[in-house]
Scaffold this motif. Structure first.
Motif, PDB file in Angstrom:
ATOM      1  N   PRO A   1     -74.437  44.622 -90.444  1.00 16.85           N
ATOM      2  CA  PRO A   1     -74.988  43.267 -89.940  1.00 16.85           C
ATOM      3  C   PRO A   1     -74.907  42.811 -88.810  1.00 16.85           C
ATOM      4  N   LYS A   2     -74.167  43.551 -87.896  1.00 20.08           N
ATOM      5  CA  LYS A   2     -74.016  43.215 -86.523  1.00 20.08           C
ATOM      6  C   LYS A   2     -74.981  43.611 -85.620  1.00 20.08           C
ATOM      7  N   LYS A   3     -75.880  44.668 -86.051  1.00 19.78           N
ATOM      8  CA  LYS A   3     -76.858  45.170 -85.356  1.00 19.78           C
ATOM      9  C   LYS A   3     -78.235  44.443 -85.307  1.00 19.78           C
ATOM     10  N   ASP A   4     -79.017  44.690 -84.520  1.00 20.19           N
ATOM     11  CA  ASP A   4     -80.270  43.823 -84.364  1.00 20.19           C
ATOM     12  C   ASP A   4     -80.949  44.112 -85.506  1.00 20.19           C
ATOM     13  N   GLU A   5     -81.541  43.074 -86.168  1.00 23.79           N
ATOM     14  CA  GLU A   5     -82.275  43.068 -87.353  1.00 23.79           C
ATOM     15  C   GLU A   5     -83.452  43.974 -87.336  1.00 23.79           C
ATOM     16  N   GLY A   6     -84.033  44.093 -86.132  1.00 27.39           N
ATOM     17  CA  GLY A   6     -85.053  44.773 -86.136  1.00 27.39           C
ATOM     18  C   GLY A   6     -85.090  46.383 -85.888  1.00 27.39           C
ATOM     19  N   ASP A   7     -83.760  46.619 -85.761  1.00 27.61           N
ATOM     20  CA  ASP A   7     -83.483  47.854 -85.354  1.00 27.61           C
ATOM     21  C   ASP A   7     -82.401  48.502 -86.364  1.00 27.61           C
ATOM     22  N   TRP A   8     -83.701  49.139 -87.566  1.00 26.85           N
ATOM     23  CA  TRP A   8     -82.694  49.420 -88.780  1.00 26.85           C
ATOM     24  C   TRP A   8     -82.225  50.754 -88.543  1.00 26.85           C
ATOM     25  N   VAL A   9     -82.578  51.845 -87.900  1.00 21.11           N
ATOM     26  CA  VAL A   9     -82.041  52.899 -87.505  1.00 21.11           C
ATOM     27  C   VAL A   9     -80.467  52.910 -87.213  1.00 21.11           C
ATOM     28  N   SER A  10     -80.154  51.965 -85.916  1.00 18.77           N
ATOM     29  CA  SER A  10     -79.238  52.036 -85.316  1.00 18.77           C
ATOM     30  C   SER A  10     -78.109  51.351 -86.121  1.00 18.77           C
ATOM     31  N   GLY A  11     -78.348  50.541 -87.132  1.00 18.32           N
ATOM     32  CA  GLY A  11     -77.492  49.828 -87.969  1.00 18.32           C
ATOM     33  C   GLY A  11     -77.123  50.537 -89.175  1.00 18.32           C
ATOM     34  N   LEU A  12     -77.315  51.832 -89.163  1.00 14.46           N
ATOM     35  CA  LEU A  12     -77.000  52.973 -90.503  1.00 14.46           C
ATOM     36  C   LEU A  12     -75.563  53.154 -90.144  1.00 14.46           C
ATOM     37  N   LYS A  13     -74.964  53.438 -91.282  1.00 13.31           N
ATOM     38  CA  LYS A  13     -73.903  54.141 -91.549  1.00 13.31           C
ATOM     39  C   LYS A  13     -73.911  54.945 -92.794  1.00 13.31           C
ATOM     40  N   PHE A  14     -73.379  56.102 -92.938  1.00 13.60           N
ATOM     41  CA  PHE A  14     -73.584  57.053 -94.205  1.00 13.60           C
ATOM     42  C   PHE A  14     -72.107  57.355 -94.673  1.00 13.60           C
ATOM     43  N   GLN A  15     -72.085  56.864 -95.858  1.00 15.97           N
ATOM     44  CA  GLN A  15     -70.876  57.437 -96.762  1.00 15.97           C
ATOM     45  C   GLN A  15     -71.450  58.366 -97.605  1.00 15.97           C
ATOM     46  N   ASN A  16     -71.002  59.614 -97.560  1.00 21.73           N
ATOM     47  CA  ASN A  16     -71.509  60.703 -98.343  1.00 21.73           C
ATOM     48  C   ASN A  16     -70.231  61.098 -99.024  1.00 21.73           C
ATOM     49  N   PHE A  17     -70.481  61.353-100.424  1.00 14.05           N
ATOM     50  CA  PHE A  17     -69.258  61.607-101.099  1.00 14.05           C
ATOM     51  C   PHE A  17     -69.597  62.467-102.351  1.00 14.05           C
ATOM     52  N   ILE A  18     -68.536  63.089-103.137  1.00 16.91           N
ATOM     53  CA  ILE A  18     -68.554  63.816-104.330  1.00 16.91           C
ATOM     54  C   ILE A  18     -68.017  63.164-105.216  1.00 16.91           C
ATOM     55  N   ILE A  19     -68.650  63.017-106.576  1.00 15.78           N
ATOM     56  CA  ILE A  19     -67.835  62.770-107.892  1.00 15.78           C
ATOM     57  C   ILE A  19     -67.783  63.650-108.850  1.00 15.78           C
ATOM     58  N   SER A  20     -66.968  63.733-109.788  1.00 16.19           N
ATOM     59  CA  SER A  20     -67.072  64.740-110.849  1.00 16.19           C
ATOM     60  C   SER A  20     -66.614  64.248-112.146  1.00 16.19           C
ATOM     61  N   THR A  21     -66.994  65.077-113.173  1.00 15.96           N
ATOM     62  CA  THR A  21     -66.641  64.881-114.739  1.00 15.96           C
ATOM     63  C   THR A  21     -66.458  66.090-115.325  1.00 15.96           C
ATOM     64  N   ALA A  22     -65.492  66.215-116.182  1.00 15.12           N
ATOM     65  CA  ALA A  22     -65.608  67.386-117.080  1.00 15.12           C
ATOM     66  C   ALA A  22     -66.159  67.083-118.584  1.00 15.12           C
ATOM     67  N   ASP A  23     -66.680  65.870-118.617  1.00 13.35           N
ATOM     68  CA  ASP A  23     -67.226  65.422-119.777  1.00 13.35           C
ATOM     69  C   ASP A  23     -68.140  64.336-119.694  1.00 13.35           C
ATOM     70  N   ILE A  24     -69.633  64.907-119.214  1.00 16.14           N
ATOM     71  CA  ILE A  24     -70.585  64.008-118.823  1.00 16.14           C
ATOM     72  C   ILE A  24     -71.170  63.213-120.069  1.00 16.14           C
ATOM     73  N   GLN A  25     -70.904  63.551-121.124  1.00 14.11           N
ATOM     74  CA  GLN A  25     -71.529  62.765-122.096  1.00 14.11           C
ATOM     75  C   GLN A  25     -70.146  61.617-122.519  1.00 14.11           C
ATOM     76  N   GLY A  26     -69.057  61.623-122.012  1.00 15.03           N
ATOM     77  CA  GLY A  26     -68.193  60.732-122.122  1.00 15.03           C
ATOM     78  C   GLY A  26     -68.220  59.674-121.131  1.00 15.03           C
ATOM     79  N   GLY A  27     -68.864  59.941-119.868  1.00 17.73           N
ATOM     80  CA  GLY A  27     -69.473  59.046-119.040  1.00 17.73           C
ATOM     81  C   GLY A  27     -68.153  58.598-117.989  1.00 17.73           C
ATOM     82  N   GLN A  28     -67.053  59.059-117.974  1.00 12.90           N
ATOM     83  CA  GLN A  28     -66.116  58.642-116.948  1.00 12.90           C
ATOM     84  C   GLN A  28     -66.118  59.408-115.829  1.00 12.90           C
ATOM     85  N   TRP A  29     -66.510  59.016-114.546  1.00 12.24           N
ATOM     86  CA  TRP A  29     -66.552  60.120-113.354  1.00 12.24           C
ATOM     87  C   TRP A  29     -65.598  59.671-112.461  1.00 12.24           C
TER      88      TRP A  29
END
Length: 548
Positions: free
Chosen positions: A110-138
């Protein structure tokens, strides 16, 4: 058997799919909504059920800065395109009994220029996993370094895992890059290397790698996510390349450029899957747009047939169409041949807790569950108001809870209990909203301080902005309930109310009528209808007979 498109209607962009034994699983982007990354299951690619959400604990990650920024729409209209942060373009894969999702949490500074949406980006890339996809706990996220979006996860024959993604270095130039990864720690095992700049060289993103006939195939979305959106493919003898572009690229061309009245527009960002009979299919995003330009449900998930019977082993993709025949394996329980192919309701059995990993309720950004009480059947909800209004993007929770709209036509209704305690809430606004983002929403609400029922609608992205408001006095002495209703079609959104006095109801009163075109834009997100309570104070706002 006939399947009906879209297979996941309403706010279901960027699909990724995997087959695990006899079941297909699909995940979508969710952007600013919590819980995030909704997961659907199907036995036949036709009938789908929502079975859970991969981001289902507030402690997994923070969505407080998943706000929306206006960007140039790229045409002569002057209208700005809403670029919303949050959870982008997940990929779902399965290996050695574990299901993985890789994804990007896009944060706007939010400290970046409102009109400059590219320079204000930050990327949090991540991995999540589960051994029981039907159970729903990740699991909690394992973060990895990628300056970009839309990560893909590929397992090679030797078990090594690779991340490819749309690398934004230097921003906003894009390419598809790749590196080997340790899935336990998120550590890079190799240097990041450029694989391909795409066929159009216009924002190559959404990569997926597949191995077939001794080649590594790289599927990409290109051309932006609207009018020029398309899918291209390249192949190489090694995962590192060099990648050869298909001579028929884009293999799924921009529909809008060929036919403005086509059933599915903006189609792209796809993922391939093979069924039990060996047939291949593509899931991809698209929109249903009428001749006036209304795209009321935003980007949805469509299914398209894929044919690999090409002498040079390149896939051919059929443009998504409303209904298509598909073969069903013997013994497979086929889907329904009507509008009920998408089944969002729970199977027969106990209804899960509204706050469980499997809920279909949604909140805006980071919820404060201590201020929200939901009955087991979700027909009654109590909210403690918060000062954050719907037009505010970051910095705090919003007392809002709702559901994605899944149909072109429908009705949402809720009763607000009018108690004397509501007058103790400073600046109270309590009601029912049709919400897309902080720049675009319409709502009908009650202001207890003045005993006024208000309709207001805003779209700050149009040029000029659209602002509508009307107010009507309610007779507070006898009123014990106010019933709000939103009736929506592909063309109109109608806001109504009626007053309750004891066991009696007055007639329905029309209080606002919105052309759906006024809330249509080149969206990342889609519409959500929900209840909200805005204001300062410790008094609860009680809703019942909720039907959204």
């Amino acid at each position: 058997m006939v399947y009906k498109n879209p297979i996941i209607p309403g706010f279901a962009p960027d699909p990724s799919i995997v087959r695990i034994e006899d079941t297909f699983y699909l995940v979508n982007s969710s952007f600013h909504l919590y819980p995030g990354l909704p997961i659907f299951a199907s036995k036949d690619l036709i009938a789908w059920r929502h079975i859970g959400n991969a981001i289902h604990r507030p402690t997994q990650l923070c969505l407080s800065q998943s706000g929306t920024k206006p960007n140039s729409g790229g045409d002569d209209s002057g209208e700005k395109a809403p670029v919303t942060g949050g959870l982008y373009a997940p990929t779902i894969r399965h290996h050695n009994g574990v299901t993985y999702i890789v994804c990007t949490n896009v944060i706007y500074n939010p400290k970046k220029d409102e009109g400059d949406w590219v320079s204000g980006l930050k990327f949090q890339n991540f991995i999540i996993s589960t051994a029981d996809i039907q159970g729903g706990q990740w699991s909690d996220p394992v973060y990895f370094d990628l300056h970009g979006i839309d990560p893909d996860l590929f397992f090679d024959d030797d078990g090594r895992a690779y991340i490819s993604g749309s690398s934004w270095t230097p921003s906003p130039s894009c390419c598809i890059s790749c590196f080997e990864i340790d899935l336990v720690t998120g550590r890079r095992m190799t240097q990041e290397r450029v694989l391909w700049h795409g066929f159009t060289r216009i924002i190559p993103e959404g990569p997926h790698i597949y191995k077939r006939d001794g080649y590594y195939f790289l599927l990409t979305a290109e051309g932006g996510t609207h009018d020029g959106h398309c899918i291209s493919i390249a192949r190489a003898p090694s995962i590192w390349g060099p990648y050869e572009s298909c001579s028929r690229n884009p293999i799924l061309p921009p529909t809008a450029e060929q036919n403005q009245s086509a059933f599915c527009q903006f189609n792209g960002h796809g993922d391939l899957v093979q069924d039990f009979l060996g047939d291949w299919w593509l899931v991809c995003l698209g929109v249903r747009r009428d001749r006036a330009g209304r795209m009321v449900l935003g980007r949805e998930t469509f299914l398209a047939a894929v044919d690999w019977q090409d002498g040079k082993s390149w896939p051919r993709i059929q443009q998504p169409i409303p209904r298509v025949l598909r073969r069903i394996p013997v013994g497979c329980k086929a889907g329904l041949e009507d509008d009920s192919c998408f089944l969002p309701s729970w199977p027969v059995g106990p209804v899960p807790s509204p706050l469980s990993p499997k809920t279909d309720l949604v909140w805006i950004r980071d919820p404060d569950f201590s201020r929200c009480q939901v009955s087991q059947d979700t027909k009654e909800i109590s909210l403690l108001p918060l000062p954050t209004d719907l037009g505010q993007c970051t910095g705090g929770s919003t007392a809002f809870v709702g559901r994605r709209i899944r149909r072109l036509e429908g009705v949402a209704t809720v009763d607000l209990l009018v108690l004397p305690t509501l007058e103790h809430i400073e600046g109270a606004k309590i009601g029912l909203a049709y919400y897309k983002d902080e720049y675009r929403y319409a709502r009908i609400l009650y202001e207890p301080s003045d005993h006024v029922i208000v309709f207001d609608m805003v779209n700050h992205l149009k040029d000029p902005p659209i602002l509508m408001c009307s107010r009507v006095k309610a007779n507070s002495a006898q009123v014990t309930r106010i019933q709000f209703r939103i009736f929506y079609t592909e063309h109109l959104i109608h806001f109504l109310y009626r007053l309750g006095e004891g066991d009696k109801w007055n007639r329905w009163q029309s209080h606002g009528l919105v052309d759906a075109l006024d809330l249509t834009g080149k969206d990342f997100t889609g519409p959500v209808i929900g209840i909200f309570a805005i204001g300062n104070g410790g008094e609860r706002c009680n809703f019942d007979n909720i039907d959204i």
